[in-house]
Scaffold this motif. Structure first.
Motif, PDB file in Angstrom:
ATOM      1  N   LEU A  25       5.754  -0.100  -5.591  1.00  0.00           N
ATOM      2  CA  LEU A  25       5.267  -1.400  -5.109  1.00  0.00           C
ATOM      3  C   LEU A  25       3.974  -1.218  -4.320  1.00  0.00           C
ATOM      4  CD1 LEU A  25       5.646  -4.453  -4.742  1.00  0.00           C
ATOM      5  CD2 LEU A  25       7.064  -3.937  -2.739  1.00  0.00           C
ATOM      6  N   PHE A  26       3.917  -0.197  -3.465  1.00  0.00           N
ATOM      7  CA  PHE A  26       2.718   0.076  -2.687  1.00  0.00           C
ATOM      8  C   PHE A  26       1.531   0.375  -3.606  1.00  0.00           C
ATOM      9  CE2 PHE A  26      -0.170   3.252  -0.921  1.00  0.00           C
ATOM     10  CZ  PHE A  26      -0.683   2.551   0.156  1.00  0.00           C
ATOM     11  N   ASP A  27       1.742   1.248  -4.586  1.00  0.00           N
ATOM     12  CA  ASP A  27       0.663   1.608  -5.507  1.00  0.00           C
ATOM     13  C   ASP A  27       0.127   0.379  -6.238  1.00  0.00           C
ATOM     14  OD1 ASP A  27       0.891   4.250  -4.737  1.00  0.00           O
ATOM     15  OD2 ASP A  27       2.051   4.856  -6.507  1.00  0.00           O
ATOM     16  N   LEU A  28       1.029  -0.488  -6.682  1.00  0.00           N
ATOM     17  CA  LEU A  28       0.614  -1.713  -7.375  1.00  0.00           C
ATOM     18  C   LEU A  28      -0.130  -2.647  -6.424  1.00  0.00           C
ATOM     19  CD1 LEU A  28       0.603  -3.462  -9.918  1.00  0.00           C
ATOM     20  CD2 LEU A  28       2.859  -4.321  -9.224  1.00  0.00           C
ATOM     21  N   ALA A  29       0.394  -2.823  -5.211  1.00  0.00           N
ATOM     22  CA  ALA A  29      -0.251  -3.704  -4.230  1.00  0.00           C
ATOM     23  C   ALA A  29      -1.636  -3.185  -3.867  1.00  0.00           C
ATOM     24  CB  ALA A  29       0.609  -3.825  -2.977  1.00  0.00           C
ATOM     25  N   LEU A  30      -1.763  -1.868  -3.724  1.00  0.00           N
ATOM     26  CA  LEU A  30      -3.053  -1.266  -3.407  1.00  0.00           C
ATOM     27  C   LEU A  30      -4.038  -1.466  -4.560  1.00  0.00           C
ATOM     28  CD1 LEU A  30      -4.362   0.365  -1.107  1.00  0.00           C
ATOM     29  CD2 LEU A  30      -3.644   2.443  -2.287  1.00  0.00           C
ATOM     30  N   GLU A  31      -3.555  -1.234  -5.766  1.00  0.00           N
ATOM     31  CA  GLU A  31      -4.392  -1.406  -6.952  1.00  0.00           C
ATOM     32  C   GLU A  31      -4.863  -2.848  -7.102  1.00  0.00           C
ATOM     33  OE1 GLU A  31      -3.376  -1.442 -11.645  1.00  0.00           O
ATOM     34  OE2 GLU A  31      -2.816   0.398 -10.581  1.00  0.00           O
ATOM     35  N   GLU A  32      -3.994  -3.792  -6.792  1.00  0.00           N
ATOM     36  CA  GLU A  32      -4.322  -5.222  -6.909  1.00  0.00           C
ATOM     37  C   GLU A  32      -4.999  -5.764  -5.638  1.00  0.00           C
ATOM     38  OE1 GLU A  32      -3.808  -7.197  -9.664  1.00  0.00           O
ATOM     39  OE2 GLU A  32      -3.184  -5.379 -10.710  1.00  0.00           O
ATOM     40  N   LYS A  33      -5.219  -4.892  -4.654  1.00  0.00           N
ATOM     41  CA  LYS A  33      -5.809  -5.293  -3.367  1.00  0.00           C
ATOM     42  C   LYS A  33      -5.013  -6.443  -2.728  1.00  0.00           C
ATOM     43  CE  LYS A  33     -10.535  -3.909  -4.634  1.00  0.00           C
ATOM     44  NZ  LYS A  33     -10.129  -2.809  -5.416  1.00  0.00           N
ATOM     45  N   ALA A  34      -3.696  -6.259  -2.707  1.00  0.00           N
ATOM     46  CA  ALA A  34      -2.808  -7.316  -2.229  1.00  0.00           C
ATOM     47  C   ALA A  34      -1.811  -6.818  -1.181  1.00  0.00           C
ATOM     48  CB  ALA A  34      -2.064  -7.913  -3.425  1.00  0.00           C
ATOM     49  N   LEU A  35      -2.184  -5.785  -0.412  1.00  0.00           N
ATOM     50  CA  LEU A  35      -1.251  -5.237   0.576  1.00  0.00           C
ATOM     51  C   LEU A  35      -0.785  -6.285   1.581  1.00  0.00           C
ATOM     52  CD1 LEU A  35      -2.517  -1.662   1.545  1.00  0.00           C
ATOM     53  CD2 LEU A  35      -0.416  -2.278   0.362  1.00  0.00           C
ATOM     54  N   ASP A  36      -1.724  -7.059   2.118  1.00  0.00           N
ATOM     55  CA  ASP A  36      -1.356  -8.059   3.123  1.00  0.00           C
ATOM     56  C   ASP A  36      -0.431  -9.125   2.545  1.00  0.00           C
ATOM     57  OD1 ASP A  36      -2.846  -6.732   5.039  1.00  0.00           O
ATOM     58  OD2 ASP A  36      -4.615  -7.999   4.794  1.00  0.00           O
ATOM     59  N   ALA A  37      -0.728  -9.592   1.329  1.00  0.00           N
ATOM     60  CA  ALA A  37       0.102 -10.616   0.692  1.00  0.00           C
ATOM     61  C   ALA A  37       1.502 -10.086   0.402  1.00  0.00           C
ATOM     62  CB  ALA A  37      -0.558 -11.108  -0.602  1.00  0.00           C
ATOM     63  N   VAL A  38       1.581  -8.843  -0.050  1.00  0.00           N
ATOM     64  CA  VAL A  38       2.884  -8.234  -0.341  1.00  0.00           C
ATOM     65  C   VAL A  38       3.681  -8.073   0.950  1.00  0.00           C
ATOM     66  CG1 VAL A  38       4.019  -6.114  -1.140  1.00  0.00           C
ATOM     67  CG2 VAL A  38       2.189  -7.142  -2.505  1.00  0.00           C
ATOM     68  N   GLU A  39       3.032  -7.613   2.010  1.00  0.00           N
ATOM     69  CA  GLU A  39       3.711  -7.478   3.306  1.00  0.00           C
ATOM     70  C   GLU A  39       4.256  -8.821   3.777  1.00  0.00           C
ATOM     71  OE1 GLU A  39       2.345  -4.371   6.508  1.00  0.00           O
ATOM     72  OE2 GLU A  39       0.587  -5.364   5.657  1.00  0.00           O
ATOM     73  N   LYS A  40       3.458  -9.858   3.649  1.00  0.00           N
ATOM     74  CA  LYS A  40       3.866 -11.200   4.078  1.00  0.00           C
ATOM     75  C   LYS A  40       5.088 -11.662   3.286  1.00  0.00           C
ATOM     76  CE  LYS A  40       1.968 -15.877   4.548  1.00  0.00           C
ATOM     77  NZ  LYS A  40       2.414 -16.664   3.410  1.00  0.00           N
ATOM     78  N   ASP A  41       5.049 -11.494   1.959  1.00  0.00           N
ATOM     79  CA  ASP A  41       6.177 -11.922   1.130  1.00  0.00           C
ATOM     80  C   ASP A  41       7.431 -11.105   1.429  1.00  0.00           C
ATOM     81  OD1 ASP A  41       4.720 -13.940  -0.078  1.00  0.00           O
ATOM     82  OD2 ASP A  41       4.345 -12.837  -1.934  1.00  0.00           O
ATOM     83  N   LEU A  42       7.277  -9.807   1.658  1.00  0.00           N
ATOM     84  CA  LEU A  42       8.434  -8.977   2.004  1.00  0.00           C
ATOM     85  C   LEU A  42       9.027  -9.401   3.348  1.00  0.00           C
ATOM     86  CD1 LEU A  42       7.339  -5.402   0.841  1.00  0.00           C
ATOM     87  CD2 LEU A  42       9.017  -6.918  -0.244  1.00  0.00           C
ATOM     88  N   SER A  43       8.169  -9.785   4.286  1.00  0.00           N
ATOM     89  CA  SER A  43       8.659 -10.282   5.578  1.00  0.00           C
ATOM     90  C   SER A  43       9.442 -11.578   5.392  1.00  0.00           C
ATOM     91  CB  SER A  43       7.504 -10.512   6.551  1.00  0.00           C
ATOM     92  OG  SER A  43       6.937  -9.273   6.923  1.00  0.00           O
ATOM     93  N   SER A  44       8.986 -12.422   4.483  1.00  0.00           N
ATOM     94  CA  SER A  44       9.713 -13.666   4.188  1.00  0.00           C
ATOM     95  C   SER A  44      11.084 -13.362   3.612  1.00  0.00           C
ATOM     96  CB  SER A  44       8.927 -14.537   3.201  1.00  0.00           C
ATOM     97  OG  SER A  44       7.707 -14.942   3.764  1.00  0.00           O
ATOM     98  N   ILE A  45      11.150 -12.411   2.702  1.00  0.00           N
ATOM     99  CA  ILE A  45      12.441 -12.027   2.114  1.00  0.00           C
ATOM    100  C   ILE A  45      13.355 -11.431   3.182  1.00  0.00           C
ATOM    101  CG2 ILE A  45      13.558 -10.395   0.534  1.00  0.00           C
ATOM    102  CD1 ILE A  45      11.184 -10.908  -1.370  1.00  0.00           C
ATOM    103  N   GLU A  46      12.784 -10.606   4.046  1.00  0.00           N
ATOM    104  CA  GLU A  46      13.573 -10.006   5.122  1.00  0.00           C
ATOM    105  C   GLU A  46      14.125 -11.090   6.055  1.00  0.00           C
ATOM    106  OE1 GLU A  46      13.103  -5.874   7.332  1.00  0.00           O
ATOM    107  OE2 GLU A  46      11.539  -7.288   7.883  1.00  0.00           O
ATOM    108  N   ALA A  47      13.324 -12.109   6.342  1.00  0.00           N
ATOM    109  CA  ALA A  47      13.782 -13.214   7.191  1.00  0.00           C
ATOM    110  C   ALA A  47      14.941 -13.948   6.516  1.00  0.00           C
ATOM    111  CB  ALA A  47      12.627 -14.172   7.480  1.00  0.00           C
ATOM    112  N   ILE A  48      14.851 -14.133   5.217  1.00  0.00           N
ATOM    113  CA  ILE A  48      15.937 -14.784   4.478  1.00  0.00           C
ATOM    114  C   ILE A  48      17.205 -13.934   4.565  1.00  0.00           C
ATOM    115  CG2 ILE A  48      16.732 -15.470   2.172  1.00  0.00           C
ATOM    116  CD1 ILE A  48      13.718 -16.140   1.576  1.00  0.00           C
ATOM    117  N   MET A  49      17.058 -12.618   4.428  1.00  0.00           N
ATOM    118  CA  MET A  49      18.224 -11.731   4.528  1.00  0.00           C
ATOM    119  C   MET A  49      18.843 -11.804   5.921  1.00  0.00           C
ATOM    120  SD  MET A  49      17.403  -8.318   2.281  1.00  0.00           S
ATOM    121  CE  MET A  49      15.921  -7.854   3.137  1.00  0.00           C
TER     122      MET A  49
END
Length: 192
Positions: A25-49
């Protein structure tokens, strides 16, 4: 959190499976230049959990089939507005019957990102959620003490009653009210 939840809490351990998925996931996010967006979405999922016992049962239980988990997760992601890399990632792990590792994957992803950014992770537990101002002041204090940027992994545990428990690497500072009361109780037993 009940004792049975603590035993099965996958956040405390990062398995090899979680590490491999997080790295992908990190490699893909880095390649797509989307680290911040991925972190934000993962935080949302964690909040739901954190907020939904039903979702955690779905994540942890082997009783649900891959199709049932995929359908439930897809509906949840759509409702939460999570799509793109993270939406696809969660669907893949549900389809691969690895949903139980999601909490560990999120933690492993954060660890990889903080290492990539040259930061150190501080696990901070408080009795109540910390405000943005509290987090900012804590980050500043930890940066001054450690000499490097710090990413805060904040958790809430009402059982500590008050104060903070801060863990950075192998170092821990426990200024919780619970620990202070336990120390006082031990001291009173020795005196009495």
């Amino acid at each position: 959190m009940s004792e049975s939840d603590q035993v099965t809490d996958t956040n405390s351990e990062i398995s090899g499976v979680a590490e491999r998925y997080a790295r992908a996931l990190f490699d893909l996010a880095l390649e797509e230049k989307a680290l911040d967006a991925v972190e934000k979405d993962l935080s949302s999922i964690e909040a739901i959990m954190d907020e939904s016992e039903d979702f955690m049962r779905l994540v942890r239980s082997p009783v649900f089939t891959a199709d049932e988990q995929l359908a439930a997760v897809s509906a949840l992601l759509e409702k939460a507005g999570i799509s793109g890399i993270v939406g696809n990632f969660v669907r893949v792990i549900a389809n691969n019957r690895r949903l139980f590792s999601l909490p560990g994957m999120i933690k492993a992803f954060r660890n990889i990102v903080t290492t990539h950014r040259g930061e150190q992770v501080a696990e901070v537990t408080s009795a109540q959620p910390l405000t943005d101002a509290n987090l900012k002041a804590l980050k500043k204090s930890l940066k001054e003490a450690l000499g490097k940027d710090v990413a805060i992994d904040a958790k809430v545990d009402a059982d500590i009653l008050g104060g903070l428990v801060v863990k950075v690497g192998s170092q821990m500072v426990d200024s919780s009210v619970r620990t202070k009361l336990n120390s006082l109780k031990i001291a009173l037993k020795e005196v009495g």
